[in-house]
Structures are given as C-alpha cells and as structure tokens.
Scaffold this motif. Sequence first.
Motif, PDB file in Angstrom:
ATOM      1  N   GLY A   3     -10.594  42.906 -26.200  1.00  0.00           N
ATOM      2  CA  GLY A   3      -9.287  41.919 -27.598  1.00  0.00           C
ATOM      3  C   GLY A   3      -8.540  42.639 -27.328  1.00  0.00           C
ATOM      4  N   PHE A   4      -8.806  43.859 -28.252  1.00  0.00           N
ATOM      5  CA  PHE A   4      -7.833  45.274 -29.096  1.00  0.00           C
ATOM      6  C   PHE A   4      -6.928  45.722 -27.705  1.00  0.00           C
ATOM      7  CE2 PHE A   4      -6.490  49.043 -30.473  1.00  0.00           C
ATOM      8  CZ  PHE A   4      -6.179  49.643 -31.212  1.00  0.00           C
ATOM      9  N   LEU A   5      -7.631  46.287 -26.845  1.00  0.00           N
ATOM     10  CA  LEU A   5      -6.645  47.093 -26.221  1.00  0.00           C
ATOM     11  C   LEU A   5      -5.546  45.553 -25.170  1.00  0.00           C
ATOM     12  CD1 LEU A   5      -9.593  48.189 -24.704  1.00  0.00           C
ATOM     13  CD2 LEU A   5      -7.305  49.785 -25.603  1.00  0.00           C
ATOM     14  N   SER A   6      -5.998  44.318 -24.972  1.00  0.00           N
ATOM     15  CA  SER A   6      -5.224  43.267 -24.225  1.00  0.00           C
ATOM     16  C   SER A   6      -4.386  43.261 -25.720  1.00  0.00           C
ATOM     17  CB  SER A   6      -6.038  42.503 -23.764  1.00  0.00           C
ATOM     18  OG  SER A   6      -7.065  42.273 -23.208  1.00  0.00           O
ATOM     19  N   GLY A   7      -4.680  43.449 -26.996  1.00  0.00           N
ATOM     20  CA  GLY A   7      -3.254  43.180 -27.734  1.00  0.00           C
ATOM     21  C   GLY A   7      -2.322  44.377 -27.921  1.00  0.00           C
ATOM     22  N   THR A   8      -2.889  45.429 -27.546  1.00  0.00           N
ATOM     23  CA  THR A   8      -2.257  46.215 -27.416  1.00  0.00           C
ATOM     24  C   THR A   8      -1.463  46.504 -26.428  1.00  0.00           C
ATOM     25  OG1 THR A   8      -3.755  47.269 -29.270  1.00  0.00           O
ATOM     26  CG2 THR A   8      -2.199  48.653 -27.210  1.00  0.00           C
ATOM     27  N   PHE A   9      -1.687  46.188 -25.280  1.00  0.00           N
ATOM     28  CA  PHE A   9      -0.574  46.158 -23.750  1.00  0.00           C
ATOM     29  C   PHE A   9       0.552  45.502 -23.871  1.00  0.00           C
ATOM     30  CE2 PHE A   9      -0.649  43.795 -20.011  1.00  0.00           C
ATOM     31  CZ  PHE A   9       0.162  44.734 -19.451  1.00  0.00           C
ATOM     32  N   ALA A  10       0.144  43.751 -24.208  1.00  0.00           N
ATOM     33  CA  ALA A  10       1.021  42.159 -24.305  1.00  0.00           C
ATOM     34  C   ALA A  10       2.078  43.357 -25.725  1.00  0.00           C
ATOM     35  CB  ALA A  10       0.269  41.622 -25.565  1.00  0.00           C
ATOM     36  N   ALA A  11       1.623  43.894 -26.823  1.00  0.00           N
ATOM     37  CA  ALA A  11       2.615  44.395 -28.047  1.00  0.00           C
ATOM     38  C   ALA A  11       3.219  45.528 -27.025  1.00  0.00           C
ATOM     39  CB  ALA A  11       2.014  44.823 -28.690  1.00  0.00           C
ATOM     40  N   VAL A  12       3.123  46.699 -26.444  1.00  0.00           N
ATOM     41  CA  VAL A  12       3.696  47.030 -25.558  1.00  0.00           C
ATOM     42  C   VAL A  12       4.450  47.123 -24.800  1.00  0.00           C
ATOM     43  CG1 VAL A  12       3.551  49.739 -24.599  1.00  0.00           C
ATOM     44  CG2 VAL A  12       1.960  49.627 -26.275  1.00  0.00           C
ATOM     45  N   LEU A  13       3.951  46.580 -23.906  1.00  0.00           N
ATOM     46  CA  LEU A  13       4.989  45.665 -23.164  1.00  0.00           C
ATOM     47  C   LEU A  13       5.909  45.072 -23.379  1.00  0.00           C
ATOM     48  CD1 LEU A  13       5.849  44.703 -20.096  1.00  0.00           C
ATOM     49  CD2 LEU A  13       3.892  42.841 -20.484  1.00  0.00           C
ATOM     50  N   PHE A  14       5.695  43.677 -25.424  1.00  0.00           N
ATOM     51  CA  PHE A  14       6.934  42.989 -25.424  1.00  0.00           C
ATOM     52  C   PHE A  14       8.123  44.235 -26.106  1.00  0.00           C
ATOM     53  CE2 PHE A  14       8.477  40.811 -29.760  1.00  0.00           C
ATOM     54  CZ  PHE A  14       9.153  39.771 -28.708  1.00  0.00           C
ATOM     55  N   LEU A  15       7.299  45.023 -26.646  1.00  0.00           N
ATOM     56  CA  LEU A  15       8.313  46.369 -27.261  1.00  0.00           C
ATOM     57  C   LEU A  15       9.128  46.647 -26.266  1.00  0.00           C
ATOM     58  CD1 LEU A  15       5.945  47.530 -29.969  1.00  0.00           C
ATOM     59  CD2 LEU A  15       7.878  45.837 -30.592  1.00  0.00           C
ATOM     60  N   SER A  16       8.959  47.744 -25.028  1.00  0.00           N
ATOM     61  CA  SER A  16       9.155  47.871 -23.749  1.00  0.00           C
ATOM     62  C   SER A  16      10.500  46.857 -24.329  1.00  0.00           C
ATOM     63  CB  SER A  16       7.978  48.926 -22.714  1.00  0.00           C
ATOM     64  OG  SER A  16       7.188  48.770 -23.613  1.00  0.00           O
ATOM     65  N   SER A  17       9.940  46.399 -23.373  1.00  0.00           N
ATOM     66  CA  SER A  17      11.160  44.958 -22.436  1.00  0.00           C
ATOM     67  C   SER A  17      12.666  44.858 -23.829  1.00  0.00           C
ATOM     68  CB  SER A  17      10.402  43.997 -22.428  1.00  0.00           C
ATOM     69  OG  SER A  17       9.975  42.669 -23.947  1.00  0.00           O
ATOM     70  N   ILE A  18      11.851  45.405 -25.401  1.00  0.00           N
ATOM     71  CA  ILE A  18      13.111  44.833 -26.368  1.00  0.00           C
ATOM     72  C   ILE A  18      14.093  45.936 -26.202  1.00  0.00           C
ATOM     73  CG2 ILE A  18      13.800  45.123 -28.767  1.00  0.00           C
ATOM     74  CD1 ILE A  18      12.824  42.591 -27.459  1.00  0.00           C
ATOM     75  N   LEU A  19      13.210  47.661 -26.078  1.00  0.00           N
ATOM     76  CA  LEU A  19      14.387  48.477 -25.619  1.00  0.00           C
ATOM     77  C   LEU A  19      14.980  48.486 -23.811  1.00  0.00           C
ATOM     78  CD1 LEU A  19      11.742  51.429 -26.223  1.00  0.00           C
ATOM     79  CD2 LEU A  19      13.776  50.444 -27.919  1.00  0.00           C
ATOM     80  N   VAL A  20      14.657  47.964 -23.531  1.00  0.00           N
ATOM     81  CA  VAL A  20      14.731  47.908 -21.939  1.00  0.00           C
ATOM     82  C   VAL A  20      16.497  46.730 -21.935  1.00  0.00           C
ATOM     83  CG1 VAL A  20      14.383  46.919 -19.648  1.00  0.00           C
ATOM     84  CG2 VAL A  20      13.053  48.218 -20.677  1.00  0.00           C
ATOM     85  N   MET A  21      16.162  45.534 -22.646  1.00  0.00           N
ATOM     86  CA  MET A  21      17.231  44.816 -22.755  1.00  0.00           C
ATOM     87  C   MET A  21      18.351  45.541 -23.289  1.00  0.00           C
ATOM     88  SD  MET A  21      15.336  41.361 -23.447  1.00  0.00           S
ATOM     89  CE  MET A  21      14.138  41.233 -24.642  1.00  0.00           C
ATOM     90  N   VAL A  22      17.590  45.782 -24.874  1.00  0.00           N
ATOM     91  CA  VAL A  22      18.940  46.680 -25.177  1.00  0.00           C
ATOM     92  C   VAL A  22      19.674  47.610 -24.603  1.00  0.00           C
ATOM     93  CG1 VAL A  22      19.920  47.797 -27.298  1.00  0.00           C
ATOM     94  CG2 VAL A  22      18.262  46.199 -27.664  1.00  0.00           C
ATOM     95  N   ARG A  23      19.044  48.476 -23.423  1.00  0.00           N
ATOM     96  CA  ARG A  23      19.686  49.723 -23.288  1.00  0.00           C
ATOM     97  C   ARG A  23      20.831  49.090 -21.943  1.00  0.00           C
ATOM     98  NH1 ARG A  23      17.049  54.893 -22.783  1.00  0.00           N
ATOM     99  NH2 ARG A  23      19.230  55.000 -21.166  1.00  0.00           N
ATOM    100  N   ALA A  24      20.651  47.452 -21.431  1.00  0.00           N
ATOM    101  CA  ALA A  24      21.038  47.278 -19.857  1.00  0.00           C
ATOM    102  C   ALA A  24      21.949  46.290 -21.177  1.00  0.00           C
ATOM    103  CB  ALA A  24      19.999  46.051 -20.052  1.00  0.00           C
ATOM    104  N   GLY A  25      22.571  46.307 -22.503  1.00  0.00           N
ATOM    105  CA  GLY A  25      23.264  46.011 -22.675  1.00  0.00           C
ATOM    106  C   GLY A  25      23.584  44.609 -23.914  1.00  0.00           C
ATOM    107  N   VAL A  26      21.885  44.069 -23.994  1.00  0.00           N
ATOM    108  CA  VAL A  26      22.184  43.384 -24.374  1.00  0.00           C
ATOM    109  C   VAL A  26      22.475  43.008 -26.174  1.00  0.00           C
ATOM    110  CG1 VAL A  26      20.486  41.703 -25.682  1.00  0.00           C
ATOM    111  CG2 VAL A  26      20.583  41.505 -23.121  1.00  0.00           C
ATOM    112  N   ASP A  27      23.222  41.941 -26.329  1.00  0.00           N
ATOM    113  CA  ASP A  27      23.958  42.418 -27.986  1.00  0.00           C
ATOM    114  C   ASP A  27      22.163  42.384 -29.169  1.00  0.00           C
ATOM    115  OD1 ASP A  27      24.596  42.475 -30.898  1.00  0.00           O
ATOM    116  OD2 ASP A  27      25.413  40.765 -30.172  1.00  0.00           O
ATOM    117  N   PRO A  28      22.626  43.636 -29.780  1.00  0.00           N
ATOM    118  CA  PRO A  28      20.705  43.439 -30.861  1.00  0.00           C
ATOM    119  C   PRO A  28      21.040  42.160 -32.154  1.00  0.00           C
ATOM    120  CG  PRO A  28      21.824  45.657 -30.666  1.00  0.00           C
ATOM    121  CD  PRO A  28      22.853  44.847 -29.864  1.00  0.00           C
ATOM    122  N   VAL A  29      22.254  41.710 -32.442  1.00  0.00           N
ATOM    123  CA  VAL A  29      21.854  40.809 -33.424  1.00  0.00           C
ATOM    124  C   VAL A  29      22.102  39.593 -33.124  1.00  0.00           C
ATOM    125  CG1 VAL A  29      23.537  39.986 -34.332  1.00  0.00           C
ATOM    126  CG2 VAL A  29      24.291  42.716 -34.669  1.00  0.00           C
TER     127      VAL A  29
END
Length: 308
Positions: A3-29
């Motif tokens: 469960g810990f590993l699955s949750g960590t994977f989900a959190a990393v995936l989500f945070l990575s997607s945030i970085l990708v969106m910002v780098r792609a041009g999404v307004d952080p605000v």
Amino acid sequence: MRGFLSGTFAAVLFLSSILVMVRAGVDPVALAIHIAFFVACLTLIGAWESLAPWRERTARTGRRWRTNIGVLLARDGFTALLLPLGLGAVAAACAAHGIGLFNIVEAPVWVQYAATIIVLDALAWLAHYLLHRVPTLWAIHEVHHSDEELDATSVLRGHPLEAAFRLLTYLAGVVALGMPAHAILVAVLLRHVFSTFHHGSMALPPRFEALLRLVIVTPIHHRIHHSAAQEDYDSNFAQIFSVWDRVFGTWREDAAVGNDAIAFGLGEARMDDPDDLWTLLVHPFRRAREANAGTAAAPAATGRQAAA
C-alpha cells in the motif's frame, strides 16, 4: 508495504504531471485555483455529510479515504501526462485553425457557454453508459463501483484508464463544437460541484430532494446507481442533468431493496480487498487475464456480454 509503494507511485505520478503541465505552458495560478476549487468542494460536502449523515460510517472509512485519494493522484497524474495542457489547449488550437461550429458560425457568448455545458454533460452520460455496456470498459469502471460505502471521496475512485476514455469522449465534442476554453473550464468546475454533491452521504429533506431530482442528479439518484444489484447499477447514468436518464430510458426511481437499504459495491463480483490501492490499479488487467483464460467471474460478465 504494498500500500505504501502504491501510494508513493501515485503521488510521484501526480507531482510529475504537475511539473509536465507547468513546463508545457499551463498557468500555475490557474492550476492552483482549479485544485483549490476541487478541494473546497470535497471539504464542504464532507462537512455536510458530518452534520447531516444519511447513515453511519463504518470503521473502514479512514482506509477508504486514503485509497480513494491514492486513486485520484494516479488518475489525474496519468491523464495530465496524456494531455498536459488539457481540453482548453485543444479548444485554443481549434479556435486558431477555425475548427468547430463556434469557430465558423458566430453565436452569443451565453449560447456558447450553455451549449458547452449541455453537450459535455450529454457526452458524460454517453461515456458512462458505454462504461457499463462494453465488457472491456466495464472491467475498468468496476474500480469505481468497488467502493462499498458512498461518500464525497467516492468521486475520487476512478481508474486512470477510465479517465482517459472519458477524456477522449469529451475531445470529440470540443473539436466538433469548437468549444471556448473558458466555457470548458466552467463546465469542468460545475462537474466537480455536482459529482461531489451526488456522491455525498448526507440526508436531504425528501420533498426537496424529489424537486431537485427533476432537474439535477441528487445523492439518492446516484446511490441507486451504486447499488450492488445489476438492475440498479445499470441505470441512472447522468452526471449533472437528470433529464438524460429520462430521455434515454435509463431512469430508475427506487432501488430494488429500497433506497434506505442499498448495499454498495460489486456484490458477488467483489474484489478480495476493494480498499487496496494496488488491487484497484491492476484490476482491469486482472479481469482481462481472467477473460483470456476463460475464468472471468460470471457476475461481472452477466449483462455485459449481452449488451455489447
């Protein structure tokens, strides 16, 4: 540990997607506002549930909440990586190239907004209907129906592959209609409000609920859809406006056992542990393997094969 590993994977995936969106041009605000709005909806409905509960929570609630949040992170992370700039970017590209009805024919702003909200909601009904009628899609959608309680956090429990399917369905409407990006944002925020509301486990005055249900999806309307009985869960597919179920013949007024005695979940097709994050994420693939081996559980296929 799993469960810990699955949750960590989900959190990393989500945070990575945030970085990708910002780098792609999404307004952080704008992104922060979107997330804050969703959290606010969840918090307000959760508070309403506590003040006026429909029925008592079980001791499993804390674990369910953690799992549902984990599924949300994996789901939104996956779809954000799939389409970093979201539907709004597609709408902007259509506007730039004159693609879609509203980019060809002039229409008042209010018409464009109203049409966007209504069409996206109709497409949400269609996507939901197909998730129940196509066996492969049902194996994915079972993850959402695996929740054996229903409350505001249940809206978070949707497999990443289901989110991708819904996204593709909405894209068809965005391109065909040439929907304005701002109208799409309003429609998405409205869906946050209504989806959280109708998954809520709060008690509404019966007359007030009956009046609301004439126009919008209410908690009772959606509780019937989450019943473990197939005649119940194969009905009430609407997301915002309840009219779609009336128009397309999928409306159900009451659950088979009565609206106050509904048992949620998958019934005989129950997963071994429906509140384990890893179990939920791999479930569609496990179903596919079972089907290929000819050992898929009969309750999961009943009605799906015939309707496909």
